[in-house]
Design a protein around this motif. Structure first.
Motif, PDB file in Angstrom:
ATOM      1  N   HIS A 145       2.864  -7.396  -5.473  1.00 36.43           N
ATOM      2  CA  HIS A 145       2.635  -8.238  -4.290  1.00 36.43           C
ATOM      3  C   HIS A 145       3.548  -9.467  -4.307  1.00 36.43           C
ATOM      4  O   HIS A 145       4.192  -9.783  -3.304  1.00 36.43           O
ATOM      5  N   SER A 146       3.611 -10.145  -5.430  1.00 36.04           N
ATOM      6  CA  SER A 146       4.407 -11.380  -5.527  1.00 36.04           C
ATOM      7  C   SER A 146       5.890 -11.118  -5.337  1.00 36.04           C
ATOM      8  O   SER A 146       6.567 -11.851  -4.618  1.00 36.04           O
ATOM      9  N   LEU A 147       6.425 -10.075  -5.984  1.00 34.57           N
ATOM     10  CA  LEU A 147       7.844  -9.758  -5.834  1.00 34.57           C
ATOM     11  C   LEU A 147       8.191  -9.426  -4.382  1.00 34.57           C
ATOM     12  O   LEU A 147       9.231  -9.837  -3.881  1.00 34.57           O
ATOM     13  N   ALA A 148       7.318  -8.680  -3.741  1.00 36.09           N
ATOM     14  CA  ALA A 148       7.573  -8.314  -2.344  1.00 36.09           C
ATOM     15  C   ALA A 148       7.547  -9.540  -1.438  1.00 36.09           C
ATOM     16  O   ALA A 148       8.492  -9.788  -0.690  1.00 36.09           O
ATOM     17  N   THR A 149       6.492 -10.320  -1.503  1.00 36.39           N
ATOM     18  CA  THR A 149       6.368 -11.455  -0.582  1.00 36.39           C
ATOM     19  C   THR A 149       7.361 -12.573  -0.896  1.00 36.39           C
ATOM     20  O   THR A 149       7.851 -13.225   0.017  1.00 36.39           O
ATOM     21  N   ASP A 150       7.673 -12.772  -2.171  1.00 33.11           N
ATOM     22  CA  ASP A 150       8.642 -13.807  -2.535  1.00 33.11           C
ATOM     23  C   ASP A 150      10.061 -13.458  -2.070  1.00 33.11           C
ATOM     24  O   ASP A 150      10.919 -14.326  -1.994  1.00 33.11           O
TER      25      ASP A 150
ATOM     26  N   THR B 253       6.822  -7.192   2.217  1.00 30.62           N
ATOM     27  CA  THR B 253       5.378  -6.994   2.230  1.00 30.62           C
ATOM     28  C   THR B 253       5.002  -5.928   1.200  1.00 30.62           C
ATOM     29  O   THR B 253       5.830  -5.129   0.790  1.00 30.62           O
ATOM     30  N   ALA B 254       3.743  -5.945   0.819  1.00 28.74           N
ATOM     31  CA  ALA B 254       3.177  -4.897  -0.031  1.00 28.74           C
ATOM     32  C   ALA B 254       2.012  -4.292   0.744  1.00 28.74           C
ATOM     33  O   ALA B 254       1.275  -5.008   1.416  1.00 28.74           O
ATOM     34  N   MET B 255       1.874  -2.968   0.674  1.00 34.66           N
ATOM     35  CA  MET B 255       0.836  -2.278   1.425  1.00 34.66           C
ATOM     36  C   MET B 255       0.135  -1.270   0.535  1.00 34.66           C
ATOM     37  O   MET B 255       0.743  -0.728  -0.383  1.00 34.66           O
ATOM     38  N   VAL B 256      -1.138  -1.006   0.823  1.00 36.81           N
ATOM     39  CA  VAL B 256      -1.899   0.014   0.103  1.00 36.81           C
ATOM     40  C   VAL B 256      -2.768   0.748   1.110  1.00 36.81           C
ATOM     41  O   VAL B 256      -3.245   0.157   2.083  1.00 36.81           O
ATOM     42  N   SER B 257      -2.951   2.049   0.906  1.00 38.50           N
ATOM     43  CA  SER B 257      -3.749   2.855   1.832  1.00 38.50           C
ATOM     44  C   SER B 257      -5.217   2.430   1.788  1.00 38.50           C
ATOM     45  O   SER B 257      -5.674   1.782   0.844  1.00 38.50           O
TER      46      SER B 257
ATOM     47  N   PHE C  20      -5.962  10.297  -0.299  1.00 36.61           N
ATOM     48  CA  PHE C  20      -4.824  10.093  -1.183  1.00 36.61           C
ATOM     49  C   PHE C  20      -4.674   8.594  -1.393  1.00 36.61           C
ATOM     50  O   PHE C  20      -5.288   7.791  -0.695  1.00 36.61           O
ATOM     51  N   LEU C  21      -3.858   8.226  -2.349  1.00 36.60           N
ATOM     52  CA  LEU C  21      -3.542   6.820  -2.592  1.00 36.60           C
ATOM     53  C   LEU C  21      -2.066   6.642  -2.309  1.00 36.60           C
ATOM     54  O   LEU C  21      -1.230   7.387  -2.828  1.00 36.60           O
ATOM     55  N   MET C  22      -1.749   5.702  -1.450  1.00 35.95           N
ATOM     56  CA  MET C  22      -0.345   5.426  -1.157  1.00 35.95           C
ATOM     57  C   MET C  22      -0.166   3.923  -1.110  1.00 35.95           C
ATOM     58  O   MET C  22      -0.952   3.217  -0.487  1.00 35.95           O
ATOM     59  N   PHE C  23       0.831   3.465  -1.805  1.00 34.68           N
ATOM     60  CA  PHE C  23       1.170   2.051  -1.713  1.00 34.68           C
ATOM     61  C   PHE C  23       2.666   1.893  -1.816  1.00 34.68           C
ATOM     62  O   PHE C  23       3.385   2.784  -2.252  1.00 34.68           O
ATOM     63  N   GLY C  24       3.108   0.760  -1.363  1.00 34.58           N
ATOM     64  CA  GLY C  24       4.541   0.532  -1.381  1.00 34.58           C
ATOM     65  C   GLY C  24       4.873  -0.911  -1.088  1.00 34.58           C
ATOM     66  O   GLY C  24       4.001  -1.736  -0.847  1.00 34.58           O
ATOM     67  N   ALA C  25       6.153  -1.163  -1.109  1.00 32.57           N
ATOM     68  CA  ALA C  25       6.651  -2.511  -0.852  1.00 32.57           C
ATOM     69  C   ALA C  25       7.943  -2.409  -0.041  1.00 32.57           C
ATOM     70  O   ALA C  25       8.691  -1.452  -0.174  1.00 32.57           O
ATOM     71  N   THR C  26       8.136  -3.401   0.791  1.00 31.37           N
ATOM     72  CA  THR C  26       9.350  -3.530   1.567  1.00 31.37           C
ATOM     73  C   THR C  26       9.985  -4.856   1.191  1.00 31.37           C
ATOM     74  O   THR C  26       9.314  -5.883   1.175  1.00 31.37           O
ATOM     75  N   LEU C  27      11.274  -4.830   0.873  1.00 29.07           N
ATOM     76  CA  LEU C  27      12.008  -6.026   0.462  1.00 29.07           C
ATOM     77  C   LEU C  27      13.267  -6.147   1.289  1.00 29.07           C
ATOM     78  O   LEU C  27      13.848  -5.134   1.710  1.00 29.07           O
ATOM     79  N   ALA C  28      13.716  -7.355   1.499  1.00 31.77           N
ATOM     80  CA  ALA C  28      14.994  -7.555   2.181  1.00 31.77           C
ATOM     81  C   ALA C  28      16.087  -7.024   1.270  1.00 31.77           C
ATOM     82  O   ALA C  28      16.131  -7.341   0.088  1.00 31.77           O
ATOM     83  N   ALA C  29      16.943  -6.145   1.788  1.00 28.64           N
ATOM     84  CA  ALA C  29      18.046  -5.582   0.998  1.00 28.64           C
ATOM     85  C   ALA C  29      19.064  -6.664   0.704  1.00 28.64           C
ATOM     86  O   ALA C  29      19.338  -7.516   1.538  1.00 28.64           O
ATOM     87  N   SER C  30      19.624  -6.621  -0.491  1.00 24.27           N
ATOM     88  CA  SER C  30      20.621  -7.643  -0.836  1.00 24.27           C
ATOM     89  C   SER C  30      22.010  -7.077  -0.780  1.00 24.27           C
ATOM     90  O   SER C  30      22.262  -5.944  -0.738  1.00 24.27           O
TER      91      SER C  30
END
Length: 95
Positions: free
Chosen positions: A66-71, A75-79, A85-95
């Motif tokens: 969560h911290s790495l994603a938001t910082d 965002t971080a998401m969880v089903s 099923f269990l699904m989670f992930g993170a979206t980060l700005a590409a560098s």
């Protein structure tokens, strides 16, 4: 991936994927099996709804995601807890 692996109490399938699209890096983990258990403490830490002072060592990995994603502007998401099923992930700005 370790969080999802622990949630697969009786084994199952674990898929991990990542891609860069539209200026963002997306990482997703999906766990599917006969029995999936994700501790509410981990779900809360992953969603960022646990106060930092209330974190336990067990929830540290979920809080880190969560911290790495938001910082990093993502965002971080969880089903939902009632999903098959269990699904989670993170979206980060590409560098």
């Amino acid at each position: 991936a370790l969080i999802a692996g622990d949630a697969l109490v009786r084994g199952g399938r674990l898929d991990i994927g990542a891609e860069i699209a539209n200026g963002k890096t997306e990482i997703a983990v999906r766990a599917e099996g006969p029995r999936i258990v994700l501790d509410p403490e981990l779900r809360s830490a992953f969603n960022g709804t646990t106060a930092e002072a209330d974190l336990t060592p067990r929830a540290a990995a979920a809080w880190l995601v969560h911290s790495l994603a938001t910082d990093n502007g993502g965002t971080a998401m969880v089903s939902a807890g009632d999903a098959d099923f269990l699904m989670f992930g993170a979206t980060l700005a590409a560098s």
